[in-house]
Enzyme design. Structure first.
Site, PDB file in Angstrom:
ATOM      1  N   LYS A 201       1.008  -1.029  -0.120  1.00 55.62           N
ATOM      2  CA  LYS A 201      -0.043  -0.007  -0.110  1.00 55.62           C
ATOM      3  C   LYS A 201       0.859   1.293   0.077  1.00 55.62           C
ATOM      4  O   LYS A 201       2.060   1.199   0.704  1.00 55.62           O
ATOM      5  CB  LYS A 201      -0.865  -0.307   1.318  1.00 55.62           C
ATOM      6  CG  LYS A 201      -1.948   0.933   1.453  1.00 55.62           C
ATOM      7  CD  LYS A 201      -3.054   1.010   0.811  1.00 55.62           C
ATOM      8  CE  LYS A 201      -3.889   2.497   0.731  1.00 55.62           C
ATOM      9  NZ  LYS A 201      -4.763   2.342  -0.615  1.00 55.62           N
ATOM     10  N   PHE A 202       0.581   2.318  -0.912  1.00 62.21           N
ATOM     11  CA  PHE A 202       1.373   3.589  -0.803  1.00 62.21           C
ATOM     12  C   PHE A 202       0.909   4.363   0.104  1.00 62.21           C
ATOM     13  O   PHE A 202      -0.069   4.703   0.341  1.00 62.21           O
ATOM     14  CB  PHE A 202       1.348   4.210  -2.080  1.00 62.21           C
ATOM     15  CG  PHE A 202       2.075   5.441  -2.408  1.00 62.21           C
ATOM     16  CD1 PHE A 202       3.486   5.205  -2.368  1.00 62.21           C
ATOM     17  CD2 PHE A 202       1.511   6.564  -2.479  1.00 62.21           C
ATOM     18  CE1 PHE A 202       4.367   6.366  -2.317  1.00 62.21           C
ATOM     19  CE2 PHE A 202       2.390   7.709  -2.670  1.00 62.21           C
ATOM     20  CZ  PHE A 202       3.710   7.708  -2.683  1.00 62.21           C
ATOM     21  N   HIS A 208      10.365  10.386   7.133  1.00 62.30           N
ATOM     22  CA  HIS A 208      11.476   9.131   6.954  1.00 62.30           C
ATOM     23  C   HIS A 208      12.067   9.273   8.419  1.00 62.30           C
ATOM     24  O   HIS A 208      12.677  10.226   8.499  1.00 62.30           O
ATOM     25  CB  HIS A 208      12.390   9.276   5.811  1.00 62.30           C
ATOM     26  CG  HIS A 208      13.555   8.377   5.891  1.00 62.30           C
ATOM     27  ND1 HIS A 208      13.896   7.550   4.859  1.00 62.30           N
ATOM     28  CD2 HIS A 208      14.303   7.994   6.787  1.00 62.30           C
ATOM     29  CE1 HIS A 208      15.129   6.715   5.154  1.00 62.30           C
ATOM     30  NE2 HIS A 208      15.295   7.190   6.629  1.00 62.30           N
ATOM     31  N   LYS A 237      19.531  11.924   0.598  1.00 64.30           N
ATOM     32  CA  LYS A 237      19.283  12.981   1.872  1.00 64.30           C
ATOM     33  C   LYS A 237      19.931  14.222   1.635  1.00 64.30           C
ATOM     34  O   LYS A 237      21.302  14.117   1.158  1.00 64.30           O
ATOM     35  CB  LYS A 237      19.807  12.276   3.117  1.00 64.30           C
ATOM     36  CG  LYS A 237      18.767  10.969   3.446  1.00 64.30           C
ATOM     37  CD  LYS A 237      19.117  10.068   4.438  1.00 64.30           C
ATOM     38  CE  LYS A 237      18.348   8.797   4.441  1.00 64.30           C
ATOM     39  NZ  LYS A 237      19.159   7.607   5.309  1.00 64.30           N
ATOM     40  N   GLU A 288      13.409  -0.425   5.720  1.00 63.13           N
ATOM     41  CA  GLU A 288      14.751  -1.242   5.469  1.00 63.13           C
ATOM     42  C   GLU A 288      15.683  -1.112   6.621  1.00 63.13           C
ATOM     43  O   GLU A 288      15.632  -0.476   7.435  1.00 63.13           O
ATOM     44  CB  GLU A 288      15.289  -0.986   4.136  1.00 63.13           C
ATOM     45  CG  GLU A 288      15.122   0.145   3.578  1.00 63.13           C
ATOM     46  CD  GLU A 288      15.515   0.463   1.920  1.00 63.13           C
ATOM     47  OE1 GLU A 288      16.701   0.641   2.031  1.00 63.13           O
ATOM     48  OE2 GLU A 288      14.735   0.220   1.085  1.00 63.13           O
ATOM     49  N   ASN A 290      19.731  -0.485   7.181  1.00 65.47           N
ATOM     50  CA  ASN A 290      21.005  -0.378   6.895  1.00 65.47           C
ATOM     51  C   ASN A 290      22.119  -1.154   7.956  1.00 65.47           C
ATOM     52  O   ASN A 290      22.080  -0.872   8.910  1.00 65.47           O
ATOM     53  CB  ASN A 290      21.262   0.797   6.708  1.00 65.47           C
ATOM     54  CG  ASN A 290      20.068   1.867   5.795  1.00 65.47           C
ATOM     55  OD1 ASN A 290      19.827   1.282   4.804  1.00 65.47           O
ATOM     56  ND2 ASN A 290      19.528   2.755   6.006  1.00 65.47           N
ATOM     57  N   ARG A 292      25.185  -0.592   8.095  1.00 65.78           N
ATOM     58  CA  ARG A 292      26.490   0.005   7.727  1.00 65.78           C
ATOM     59  C   ARG A 292      26.486   1.361   8.585  1.00 65.78           C
ATOM     60  O   ARG A 292      25.556   1.616   9.277  1.00 65.78           O
ATOM     61  CB  ARG A 292      26.697   0.486   6.402  1.00 65.78           C
ATOM     62  CG  ARG A 292      25.484   1.351   6.082  1.00 65.78           C
ATOM     63  CD  ARG A 292      25.736   2.202   4.720  1.00 65.78           C
ATOM     64  NE  ARG A 292      24.874   3.225   4.387  1.00 65.78           N
ATOM     65  CZ  ARG A 292      23.506   2.996   3.980  1.00 65.78           C
ATOM     66  NH1 ARG A 292      23.063   1.703   3.719  1.00 65.78           N
ATOM     67  NH2 ARG A 292      22.695   3.867   3.806  1.00 65.78           N
ATOM     68  N   ARG A 336      24.081  18.660   4.264  1.00 70.28           N
ATOM     69  CA  ARG A 336      25.169  17.969   3.525  1.00 70.28           C
ATOM     70  C   ARG A 336      25.477  18.940   2.405  1.00 70.28           C
ATOM     71  O   ARG A 336      24.612  19.500   1.631  1.00 70.28           O
ATOM     72  CB  ARG A 336      24.505  16.877   2.659  1.00 70.28           C
ATOM     73  CG  ARG A 336      24.371  15.480   3.633  1.00 70.28           C
ATOM     74  CD  ARG A 336      23.971  14.347   2.904  1.00 70.28           C
ATOM     75  NE  ARG A 336      23.627  13.227   3.719  1.00 70.28           N
ATOM     76  CZ  ARG A 336      23.260  12.073   3.394  1.00 70.28           C
ATOM     77  NH1 ARG A 336      23.688  11.542   1.995  1.00 70.28           N
ATOM     78  NH2 ARG A 336      23.019  11.079   4.202  1.00 70.28           N
TER      79      ARG A 336
HETATM   80  C1  MV4 Z   1       7.352   3.866   0.254  1.00 71.34           C
HETATM   81  C2  MV4 Z   1       6.579   5.046   0.219  1.00 71.34           C
HETATM   82  C3  MV4 Z   1       5.270   4.902   0.472  1.00 71.34           C
HETATM   83  N1  MV4 Z   1       4.832   3.891   0.728  1.00 71.34           N
HETATM   84  N2  MV4 Z   1       6.608   2.581   0.594  1.00 71.34           N
HETATM   85  C4  MV4 Z   1      11.773   5.351  -0.864  1.00 71.34           C
HETATM   86  C5  MV4 Z   1      13.110   4.527  -0.992  1.00 71.34           C
HETATM   87  C6  MV4 Z   1      12.595   3.162  -0.239  1.00 71.34           C
HETATM   88  N3  MV4 Z   1      13.331   3.208   0.935  1.00 71.34           N
HETATM   89  C7  MV4 Z   1      11.418   3.002  -0.098  1.00 71.34           C
HETATM   90  N4  MV4 Z   1      10.940   4.710  -0.306  1.00 71.34           N
HETATM   91  C8  MV4 Z   1       9.541   4.783  -0.124  1.00 71.34           C
HETATM   92  N5  MV4 Z   1       8.848   3.613   0.079  1.00 71.34           N
HETATM   93  C9  MV4 Z   1       5.611   2.723   0.866  1.00 71.34           C
HETATM   94  N6  MV4 Z   1       4.734   1.650   0.828  1.00 71.34           N
HETATM   95  C10 MV4 Z   1       7.433   6.225  -0.127  1.00 71.34           C
HETATM   96  C11 MV4 Z   1       8.880   5.845  -0.084  1.00 71.34           C
HETATM   97  C12 MV4 Z   1       9.710   7.247  -0.533  1.00 71.34           C
HETATM   98  C13 MV4 Z   1      10.577   7.865   0.411  1.00 71.34           C
HETATM   99  C14 MV4 Z   1      10.599   7.207   1.366  1.00 71.34           C
HETATM  100  C15 MV4 Z   1      11.568   7.700   2.326  1.00 71.34           C
HETATM  101  C16 MV4 Z   1      11.998   9.136   1.968  1.00 71.34           C
HETATM  102  C17 MV4 Z   1      12.016   9.449   0.816  1.00 71.34           C
HETATM  103  C18 MV4 Z   1      10.903   9.008   0.118  1.00 71.34           C
HETATM  104  C19 MV4 Z   1      10.761   9.869  -1.397  1.00 71.34           C
HETATM  105  C20 MV4 Z   1       9.680   9.012  -2.018  1.00 71.34           C
HETATM  106  C21 MV4 Z   1       9.397   7.768  -1.878  1.00 71.34           C
END
Ligand code: MV4
Length: 445
Positions: A201-202, A208, A237, A288, A290, A292, A336
């Site tokens: 699901k989005f 973040h 970032k 996820e 990381n 590192r 940065r």
């Molecule tokens: C998502 C999301 C919304 N919904 N997953 C971007 C990088 C990768 N780690 C996963 N990402 C995302 N996953 C769901 N189900 C939105 C993003 C995302 C995002 C996440 C963190 C920081 C910046 C972002 C920019 C665009 C999309």
């Protein structure tokens, strides 16, 4: 403890590792490409070995040359920094075969978290909240269509071998799913030699927020609170801070516990980061892990007084951690500084630093490898410095950052300093009112 550490990296992180090694009485070996002959990491290390031509594949990713350098200098450990070989499980395995300690987690831990679907399944089993989505990889477009119909649009397709945004597709309605499925799968196959994709699901307009963790070989795991990394552009970032302006003591408690559960689930040993998406209702979901040391580790160091590189080295040497969790006692913001033109789509701007004046003073930490006369090579990423401003409150940290940015003089290349100066003045940023979509609507004037 190790007697000599080879640093398989360059730039500011190589310097950062050398600094802690010196404080710990550990000798260092720098490796460098022919483009980095005049780099500070070469000068500051006790020994230096040239490992190849400029391009990463010939130098900092050249496992043969790096292992040969470790052998001839008698290094007993390798620190990979971030990027390059830091999350390469095969490299970690080769190190152990050569009887050289890889400063990081085991190859199994790297592999488990490197495959995003496997990581997610591990988190589900451990009781860590994940984003609702497909059970395992998608087998067909038909399955994708059926599942998206049940979950409701928008959905997102992700490559299991991806991460950091590569091979992702957001799908807003059923008419788009077939094309999105095909392109995501093809892109994943071409980029990672693994075309496995899964659906979630989005989550719209999330933050973040990541939790820094540390675990040792005795099964002790602790967390060091959060970093808010919502200010990103094209998955790069730009600014990180701790504490997050969105955080509450209750949310930190819950996210900290979830992060410890996540790391404990794989008996994680080393420092690492659990990335979460946080929605507007403060629901959080594992994204996820990381495995590192990260670019933004200094933000956590400044608010907790914990030397993450030192702990990472101690853990790798088999020493125990205390197990106590760390709360921020200060506020830190990192900008940065990249050699890029923020007025021209952040186009890289390599070349010679003609004039340099570096900020300093109370509450300012600069991690950088540049000097006047240094030539920024075009072969690597364009980050040339990190400014970390530290103060008792967020407002004061922003003021300190504005003051530091105004002192920074870098002539000869374009930098992202003007972007940060305008960001620090932005009302929404100052109010802590931002999500990962912030930079899409932020206009540099
Ligand atoms: C998502 C999301 C919304 N919904 N997953 C971007 C990088 C990768 N780690 C996963 N990402 C995302 N996953 C769901 N189900 C939105 C993003 C995302 C995002 C996440 C963190 C920081 C910046 C972002 C920019 C665009 C999309």
């Amino acid at each position: 403890m190790f007697k000599k550490i080879l640093i398989a990296n360059r730039g500011e992180i190589a310097l950062r590792i050398i600094r802690t090694c010196r404080e710990m009485g550990i000798k260092t070996v720098a490796v460098y490409s022919t483009a980095d002959r005049d780099s500070l990491h070469v000068r500051f290390a006790d020994e230096a070995v040239c490992i190849g031509k400029p391009q990463g594949t010939f130098s900092y990713l050249n496992v043969q040359a790096i292992m040969a350098a470790a052998e001839i200098t008698n290094a007993d450990a390798i620190h990979p920094g971030y990027g390059f070989l830091a999350e390469n499980a095969d490299f970690a395995e080769i190190c152990s075969r050569y009887n050289i300690k890889f400063i990081g987690p085991t190859p199994e831990m790297i592999r488990r978290m490197g495959d995003k679907m496997t990581a997610k399944e591990t988190m589900i089993a451990a009781g860590v909240p994940v984003i609702p989505g497909s059970e395992g990889l998608l087998e067909s477009v038909a399955e994708a269509k059926k599942l998206a119909g049940e979950m409701g649009y928008p959905v997102i397709l992700k490559a299991t071998a991806g991460g950091g945004g590569k091979g992702m597709r957001v799908v807003w309605q059923e008419s788009e799913i077939e094309k999105a499925y095909d392109t995501a799968k093809a892109e994943a196959g071409a980029s990672f030699k693994n075309d496995g994709i899964y659906m979630e699901k989005f989550v719209e307009e999330p933050r973040h927020i990541e939790i820094q963790v540390a675990g040792d070989q005795f099964g002790t795991v602790c967390h060091l609170s959060e970093r808010d990394c919502s200010i990103q552009r094209r998955h790069q970032k730009l600014v990180e801070e701790s504490p997050s302006p969105f955080m509450t003591p209750e949310l930190r408690q819950r996210m900290g516990e979830a992060a410890i559960k996540a790391a404990s689930a794989i008996n994680y040993e080393s420092v690492g980061t659990i990335e979460f998406l946080v929605d507007k209702h403060r629901n959080f979901y594992f994204m996820e892990m990381n495995t590192r040391i990260q670019v933004e580790h200094g933000v956590t160091e400044e608010v907790t007084s914990y030397d993450l590189v030192k702990e990472q080295i101690k853990i790798a040497a088999g020493e125990p951690i205390s197990g106590k969790n760390y709360e921020p006692t200060m506020h830190a913001i990192e900008c940065r500084i990249n050699a890029e033109d923020p007025y021209n789509d952040f186009r890289p701007s390599p070349g010679m630093i003609q004039v340099l004046h570096t900020p300093g003073g109370h509450g300012v930490r600069i991690d950088s490898h540049i000097y006047a006369g240094y030539v920024i090579p075009p072969f690597y990423d364009s980050m040339i410095a990190k400014i970390i401003a530290v103060a008792q409150t967020r407002e004061e940290a922003i003021s300190t950052m504005e003051r530091a940015l105004s002192e920074y003089v870098i002539e000869g290349v374009k930098t992202t300093i003007p972007f940060h100066q305008q960001l620090m003045k932005n009302k929404d940023f100052r109010e802590g009112n931002f999500t990962t979509k912030f930079t899409e609507t932020f206009e540099l004037r």
